[in-house]
Design a protein around this motif. Structure first.
Motif, PDB file in Angstrom:
ATOM      1  N   GLU A 142       0.833  -1.198   0.000  1.00 22.83           N
ATOM      2  CA  GLU A 142       0.000   0.000   0.000  1.00 22.83           C
ATOM      3  C   GLU A 142       0.871   1.253   0.000  1.00 22.83           C
ATOM      4  N   GLN A 143       0.571   2.146  -0.913  1.00 22.11           N
ATOM      5  CA  GLN A 143       1.271   3.402  -0.976  1.00 22.11           C
ATOM      6  C   GLN A 143       0.329   4.528  -0.586  1.00 22.11           C
ATOM      7  N   ASN A 144       0.900   5.534   0.018  1.00 18.61           N
ATOM      8  CA  ASN A 144       0.124   6.752   0.224  1.00 18.61           C
ATOM      9  C   ASN A 144       1.055   7.945   0.313  1.00 18.61           C
ATOM     10  N   PRO A 145       0.602   9.072  -0.202  1.00 17.74           N
ATOM     11  CA  PRO A 145      -0.685   9.252  -0.867  1.00 17.74           C
ATOM     12  C   PRO A 145      -0.657   8.695  -2.283  1.00 17.74           C
ATOM     13  N   LEU A 146      -1.814   8.550  -2.894  1.00 18.06           N
ATOM     14  CA  LEU A 146      -1.887   8.103  -4.280  1.00 18.06           C
ATOM     15  C   LEU A 146      -1.759   9.277  -5.246  1.00 18.06           C
ATOM     16  N   PHE A 147      -2.047  10.458  -4.741  1.00 22.35           N
ATOM     17  CA  PHE A 147      -1.936  11.648  -5.569  1.00 22.35           C
ATOM     18  C   PHE A 147      -1.363  12.761  -4.710  1.00 22.35           C
ATOM     19  N   LEU A 148      -0.405  13.479  -5.273  1.00 22.02           N
ATOM     20  CA  LEU A 148       0.249  14.542  -4.512  1.00 22.02           C
ATOM     21  C   LEU A 148       0.586  15.688  -5.447  1.00 22.02           C
ATOM     22  N   SER A 149       0.076  16.863  -5.108  1.00 23.94           N
ATOM     23  CA  SER A 149       0.419  18.067  -5.845  1.00 23.94           C
ATOM     24  C   SER A 149       1.170  18.979  -4.890  1.00 23.94           C
ATOM     25  N   MET A 150       2.347  19.392  -5.297  1.00 28.68           N
ATOM     26  CA  MET A 150       3.150  20.202  -4.396  1.00 28.68           C
ATOM     27  C   MET A 150       3.881  21.286  -5.173  1.00 28.68           C
ATOM     28  N   GLN A 151       4.382  22.236  -4.452  1.00 28.79           N
ATOM     29  CA  GLN A 151       5.089  23.337  -5.097  1.00 28.79           C
ATOM     30  C   GLN A 151       6.581  23.048  -5.133  1.00 28.79           C
ATOM     31  N   GLU A 152       7.229  23.618  -6.099  1.00 27.97           N
ATOM     32  CA  GLU A 152       8.683  23.529  -6.153  1.00 27.97           C
ATOM     33  C   GLU A 152       9.282  24.063  -4.858  1.00 27.97           C
ATOM     34  N   GLY A 153      10.349  23.446  -4.451  1.00 29.99           N
ATOM     35  CA  GLY A 153      11.076  23.891  -3.258  1.00 29.99           C
ATOM     36  C   GLY A 153      10.621  23.247  -1.968  1.00 29.99           C
ATOM     37  N   LYS A 154       9.464  22.581  -2.006  1.00 26.27           N
ATOM     38  CA  LYS A 154       8.935  21.941  -0.790  1.00 26.27           C
ATOM     39  C   LYS A 154       9.485  20.529  -0.622  1.00 26.27           C
ATOM     40  N   ARG A 196       7.863  -2.918   8.302  1.00 20.34           N
ATOM     41  CA  ARG A 196       7.380  -3.214   6.942  1.00 20.34           C
ATOM     42  C   ARG A 196       6.995  -1.907   6.252  1.00 20.34           C
ATOM     43  N   LEU A 197       7.941  -0.982   6.289  1.00 20.01           N
ATOM     44  CA  LEU A 197       7.686   0.365   5.783  1.00 20.01           C
ATOM     45  C   LEU A 197       8.902   0.872   5.037  1.00 20.01           C
ATOM     46  N   SER A 198       8.638   1.453   3.878  1.00 19.58           N
ATOM     47  CA  SER A 198       9.672   2.177   3.158  1.00 19.58           C
ATOM     48  C   SER A 198       9.164   3.591   2.885  1.00 19.58           C
ATOM     49  N   THR A 199      10.091   4.524   2.864  1.00 21.53           N
ATOM     50  CA  THR A 199       9.716   5.900   2.549  1.00 21.53           C
ATOM     51  C   THR A 199      10.562   6.415   1.396  1.00 21.53           C
ATOM     52  N   LEU A 200       9.974   7.282   0.607  1.00 19.47           N
ATOM     53  CA  LEU A 200      10.685   7.993  -0.454  1.00 19.47           C
ATOM     54  C   LEU A 200      10.516   9.474  -0.153  1.00 19.47           C
ATOM     55  N   HIS A 201      11.627  10.105   0.201  1.00 22.00           N
ATOM     56  CA  HIS A 201      11.580  11.508   0.614  1.00 22.00           C
ATOM     57  C   HIS A 201      12.086  12.394  -0.514  1.00 22.00           C
ATOM     58  N   ILE A 202      11.346  13.446  -0.754  1.00 18.26           N
ATOM     59  CA  ILE A 202      11.704  14.403  -1.807  1.00 18.26           C
ATOM     60  C   ILE A 202      12.122  15.702  -1.129  1.00 18.26           C
ATOM     61  N   THR A 203      13.303  16.156  -1.442  1.00 14.99           N
ATOM     62  CA  THR A 203      13.816  17.385  -0.846  1.00 14.99           C
ATOM     63  C   THR A 203      13.875  18.498  -1.880  1.00 14.99           C
ATOM     64  N   ALA A 204      13.307  19.639  -1.539  1.00 10.41           N
ATOM     65  CA  ALA A 204      13.339  20.816  -2.415  1.00 10.41           C
ATOM     66  C   ALA A 204      12.922  20.439  -3.835  1.00 10.41           C
ATOM     67  N   ALA A 205      11.690  20.002  -3.942  1.00 16.47           N
ATOM     68  CA  ALA A 205      11.177  19.433  -5.204  1.00 16.47           C
ATOM     69  C   ALA A 205      11.355  20.400  -6.381  1.00 16.47           C
ATOM     70  N   VAL A 206      11.629  19.805  -7.532  1.00 10.72           N
ATOM     71  CA  VAL A 206      11.691  20.552  -8.790  1.00 10.72           C
ATOM     72  C   VAL A 206      10.722  19.917  -9.780  1.00 10.72           C
ATOM     73  N   HIS A 207      10.303  20.686 -10.783  1.00 14.31           N
ATOM     74  CA  HIS A 207       9.281  20.240 -11.719  1.00 14.31           C
ATOM     75  C   HIS A 207       9.646  18.917 -12.404  1.00 14.31           C
ATOM     76  N   ASP A 208      10.936  18.719 -12.672  1.00 16.06           N
ATOM     77  CA  ASP A 208      11.368  17.511 -13.387  1.00 16.06           C
ATOM     78  C   ASP A 208      11.096  16.223 -12.621  1.00 16.06           C
ATOM     79  N   LEU A 209      10.787  16.346 -11.344  1.00 19.90           N
ATOM     80  CA  LEU A 209      10.478  15.152 -10.556  1.00 19.90           C
ATOM     81  C   LEU A 209       9.011  14.733 -10.696  1.00 19.90           C
ATOM     82  N   SER A 210       8.226  15.501 -11.410  1.00 18.26           N
ATOM     83  CA  SER A 210       6.827  15.115 -11.649  1.00 18.26           C
ATOM     84  C   SER A 210       6.788  13.792 -12.399  1.00 18.26           C
TER      85      SER A 210
END
Lengths: 115, 115
Positions: free
Chosen positions: A5-17, A70-84
């Motif tokens: 199970e993944q969450n969230p299934l949908f994520l909209s965020m701003q660059e830099g967050k 039984r948990l994995s995380t994927l952390h995004i630092t200072a997001a940029v548009h190319d990571l969409s």
């Protein structure tokens, strides 16, 4: 039956967050994978996590694995548009045959990063 | 080097016809996997080959689906008497064991549309 199970299934965020995607799975496994999929494209391997406490980083992405939780995380630092993209976690149920059961995927997290 | 290749990239067929999908894995990879990706079902594991043998065919959706691999390399997935619910992207992946990882590398997929 292994469930992922993944969450969230949908994520909209701003660059830099910063943000974190979570991946929970239901049975013991020592092998967890993160993939990226761009629209209309295939799956690109991002990280392979093979043991409890494993942490891997590539650019603005960091993945970790806690096999006890039984948990994995994927952390995004200072997001940029190319990571969409859509990000999938997948678990290999393992066993002596290694890989014989294929991967069980989460439903994916559709990530949109807005300028 | 060359990655996993699949052909055709797109296939449109009429309901009731048979189709054959081809996968050419990365040279030297002994393990080969077939998956299906659809909006409703997400990513589903279908079958795994180690060398030319498939230990478990229970992931195939119905007896209309079959797969074979010859010479430890190219694999074909055959769908007989196609139905509309077979419409999906069929992905092939290959792997080899490296440091306990069975990291799978995916091909570009075959988009199957059954009309």
């Amino acid at each position: 039956e292994l469930k992922v199970e993944q969450n969230p299934l949908f994520l909209s965020m701003q660059e830099g967050k910063n943000y974190t995607i979570y991946c929970n799975y239901s049975t013991t496994s020592d092998r967890l994978y993160w993939y990226r999929q761009d629209p209309g494209k295939s799956l690109e391997s991002l990280f392979v996590l093979l043991s409890n406490g494993a942490v891997k980083q590539e650019g603005r992405l960091m993945a970790s694995l806690d096999t006890k939780a039984r948990l994995s995380t994927l952390h995004i630092t200072a997001a940029v548009h190319d990571l969409s993209a859509t990000y999938f976690c997948a678990v290999d149920s393992g066993g002596s045959g290694g890989g014989a059961d294929g991967l069980t995927f989460g439903k994916g997290t559709h990530l949109i990063i807005q300028p | 080097g060359a990655g996993v290749s699949q052909s055709p990239s797109n296939k449109v067929t009429e309901k009731g016809k048979d189709v054959e999908l081809r996968c050419d894995p990365i040279s030297g990879h002994t393990a080969l996997y077939w998956y299906r990706q659809s909006l409703g079902q997400g990513l589903e594991f279908l079958i795994y080959f180690q060398g030319n043998s498939a230990p478990d065919k229970s992931g195939l959706p119905s007896d209309r689906f079959s797969a074979e691999r010859t010479g430890g390399s190219v694999s074909t997935l055959t769908i007989q008497r196609t139905q509309q619910e077979d419409s999906a992207v069929y992905l092939c992946a290959s792997s080899h064991v490296s440091g306990g990882s069975y990291e799978q590398y995916f091909g570009p997929g075959t988009r199957l549309t059954v009309t």
